[in-house]
Scaffold this motif. Structure first.
Motif, short mmCIF file in Angstrom:
data_model
loop_
_atom_site.label_atom_id
_atom_site.label_comp_id
_atom_site.label_asym_id
_atom_site.label_seq_id
_atom_site.Cartn_x
_atom_site.Cartn_y
_atom_site.Cartn_z
N PHE A 20 42.82 48.75 31.66
CA PHE A 20 41.63 47.89 31.70
C PHE A 20 41.92 46.54 32.36
O PHE A 20 41.07 45.66 32.38
N ASP A 21 43.12 46.40 32.87
CA ASP A 21 43.45 45.16 33.56
C ASP A 21 42.53 45.01 34.78
O ASP A 21 42.35 45.95 35.56
N ARG A 22 41.94 43.85 34.96
CA ARG A 22 40.99 43.67 36.07
C ARG A 22 41.67 43.69 37.43
O ARG A 22 41.02 43.92 38.45
N GLY A 23 42.99 43.51 37.45
CA GLY A 23 43.72 43.68 38.70
C GLY A 23 43.62 45.12 39.15
O GLY A 23 43.40 45.41 40.34
N ILE A 87 60.69 38.38 46.73
CA ILE A 87 60.32 38.31 45.32
C ILE A 87 58.80 38.21 45.24
O ILE A 87 58.19 37.36 45.87
N TYR A 88 58.21 39.17 44.55
CA TYR A 88 56.76 39.36 44.51
C TYR A 88 56.23 38.88 43.17
O TYR A 88 56.82 39.19 42.12
N LEU A 89 55.12 38.18 43.20
CA LEU A 89 54.47 37.82 41.94
C LEU A 89 52.99 38.14 42.04
O LEU A 89 52.38 38.04 43.11
N GLN A 90 52.44 38.61 40.94
CA GLN A 90 51.01 38.92 40.89
C GLN A 90 50.41 38.38 39.60
O GLN A 90 50.98 38.54 38.53
N ILE A 91 49.28 37.72 39.74
CA ILE A 91 48.55 37.22 38.58
C ILE A 91 47.16 37.84 38.58
O ILE A 91 46.42 37.72 39.56
N THR A 92 46.83 38.54 37.52
CA THR A 92 45.48 39.11 37.43
C THR A 92 44.67 38.29 36.43
O THR A 92 45.21 37.53 35.64
N ARG A 93 43.34 38.48 36.47
CA ARG A 93 42.50 37.72 35.55
C ARG A 93 42.76 38.13 34.10
O ARG A 93 42.53 37.37 33.18
N GLY A 94 43.26 39.37 33.93
CA GLY A 94 43.57 39.83 32.57
C GLY A 94 42.83 41.11 32.24
O GLY A 94 42.27 41.78 33.13
N THR A 95 42.82 41.45 30.96
CA THR A 95 42.31 42.74 30.50
C THR A 95 41.02 42.55 29.70
O THR A 95 40.94 41.68 28.84
N ALA A 96 40.01 43.37 30.04
CA ALA A 96 38.74 43.34 29.31
C ALA A 96 38.04 44.67 29.56
O ALA A 96 38.32 45.32 30.57
N ASP A 97 37.11 45.05 28.70
CA ASP A 97 36.36 46.29 28.95
C ASP A 97 35.66 46.16 30.31
O ASP A 97 35.24 45.07 30.70
N THR A 109 47.42 38.25 33.31
CA THR A 109 48.63 39.08 33.42
C THR A 109 49.50 38.51 34.53
O THR A 109 49.00 38.21 35.61
N LEU A 110 50.79 38.35 34.24
CA LEU A 110 51.73 37.91 35.28
C LEU A 110 52.86 38.93 35.38
O LEU A 110 53.54 39.21 34.39
N VAL A 111 52.99 39.53 36.55
CA VAL A 111 54.11 40.44 36.78
C VAL A 111 54.90 39.97 38.00
O VAL A 111 54.34 39.39 38.93
N MET A 112 56.19 40.21 37.96
CA MET A 112 57.05 39.86 39.10
C MET A 112 58.15 40.89 39.26
O MET A 112 58.61 41.46 38.28
N PHE A 113 58.54 41.10 40.52
CA PHE A 113 59.70 41.96 40.78
C PHE A 113 60.36 41.56 42.09
O PHE A 113 59.76 40.86 42.91
#
Ligand code: PMP
Length: 279
Positions: A20-23, A87-97, A109-113
């Motif tokens: 349900f992550d908006r990303g 090095i990659y970073l992604q920020i999504t607005r987050g999770t919602a229905d 949400t913040l993910v990096m690799f």
């Protein structure tokens, strides 16, 4: 590989994000990619500045401070022992229905690799084909909405070439994931002016500054594929490609099918300067 997800450093197999992550559902997310050179981060300030702008344009703020973000970058590079790469970073607005309407101040949400790859090898030059630019109208925001670019580059590969240069209303906007340049026969560097039609490349900014310092003449304006095919040379810039020669455009070879001297020089100078300023 150890990756970062919402505060935790975990093996990549264990990193998860909600369906349900908006990303995932809306490409409601932005990203940045920095080059890693000698285990250090290139152009961190510029990339964070653009990240904050991208987030702002989408009604979002930073989920962590700039200092924390730098710390995560450093920790991830250390844990994965990366000397050269991305090095990659992604920020999504987050999770919602699922709902087209988003809420203010969601938990992002913040993910990096990291991705290890050589960046300083000799560059052979790439062959590009033109393709209609079918992306959305806010290319100055670095969103993860990359399907059009992905399709164009895949099409180029299927045609036996390396990448696509995108064309809108008869003029090149940029590469599928890079800014595009030509060098005219009288030695001017031409690259499209900044607008909402292109991503404001961090490497572009640095290269235009370095070129000016080297007394090279610069014209920021749109150019056509025909003008590019008639140019002395061509190249593209991107964070983890630096300055990369283009040796063929829609079947027409430039500079005898060999990397041109301006691209080579700017690439060397860029690496030199990066080694002075990386953190
Ligand atoms: N244009 C597009 C469409 C891109 O995706 C990128 C980055 N991959 C660039 C330009 C180059 O930007 P930067 O120099 O900041 O990597």
């Amino acid at each position: 590989r150890i990756v970062y997800v919402n505060g935790a450093y975990v093996p990549e197999e264990e990193a998860t994000v909600s369906i349900f992550d908006r990303g995932f559902l809306f490409a409601d997310a932005v990203y940045e990619v920095c080059a890693i050179l000698d285990g250090k981060i290139c152009e961190f300030e510029g990339h964070v500045e653009r990240l904050i702008r991208s987030l702002g344009e989408l009604d979002m703020g930073m989920p962590v401070s700039k200092e924390e973000l730098l710390e995560i970058h450093r920790e991830l590079i250390k844990r994965n022992n990366v000397e050269q790469g991305a090095i990659y970073l992604q920020i999504t607005r987050g999770t919602a229905d699922r709902d087209f309407v988003y809420k203010k101040d969601m938990k992002q949400t913040l993910v990096m690799f990291t991705q290890a790859k050589g960046l300083t090898e000799e560059k052979a030059g790439i062959r590009v084909v033109s393709a209609p630019d079918i992306r959305w109208g806010r290319r100055d925001i670095k969103t993860v909405q990359l399907l059009a670019s992905s399709m164009c580059k895949t099409m180029a590969k299927a045609a036996g070439k390396d990448d696509a240069w995108l064309v809108q209303d008869g003029f090149v906007t940029e590469g599928s994931s890079s800014n595009a340049y030509i060098v005219t026969k009288d030695g001017k560097i031409v690259t499209r002016n900044l607008s909402t039609s292109i991503l404001h490349g961090i490497t572009r900014k640095a290269i235009l500054r370095l070129a000016a310092e080297l007394d090279m003449e610069i014209e920021e304006r749109p150019f056509t594929i025909a003008e590019a095919q008639d140019a002395a040379e061509a190249f593209f810039t991107a964070a983890t490609a630096f300055v990369y020669p283009v040796i063929e455009i829609d079947g027409v070879e430039l500079n005898g099918g060999k990397p041109g001297p301006v691209a080579k020089r700017l690439n060397e100078v860029y690496i030199e300067e990066s080694r002075k300023s990386y953190i």
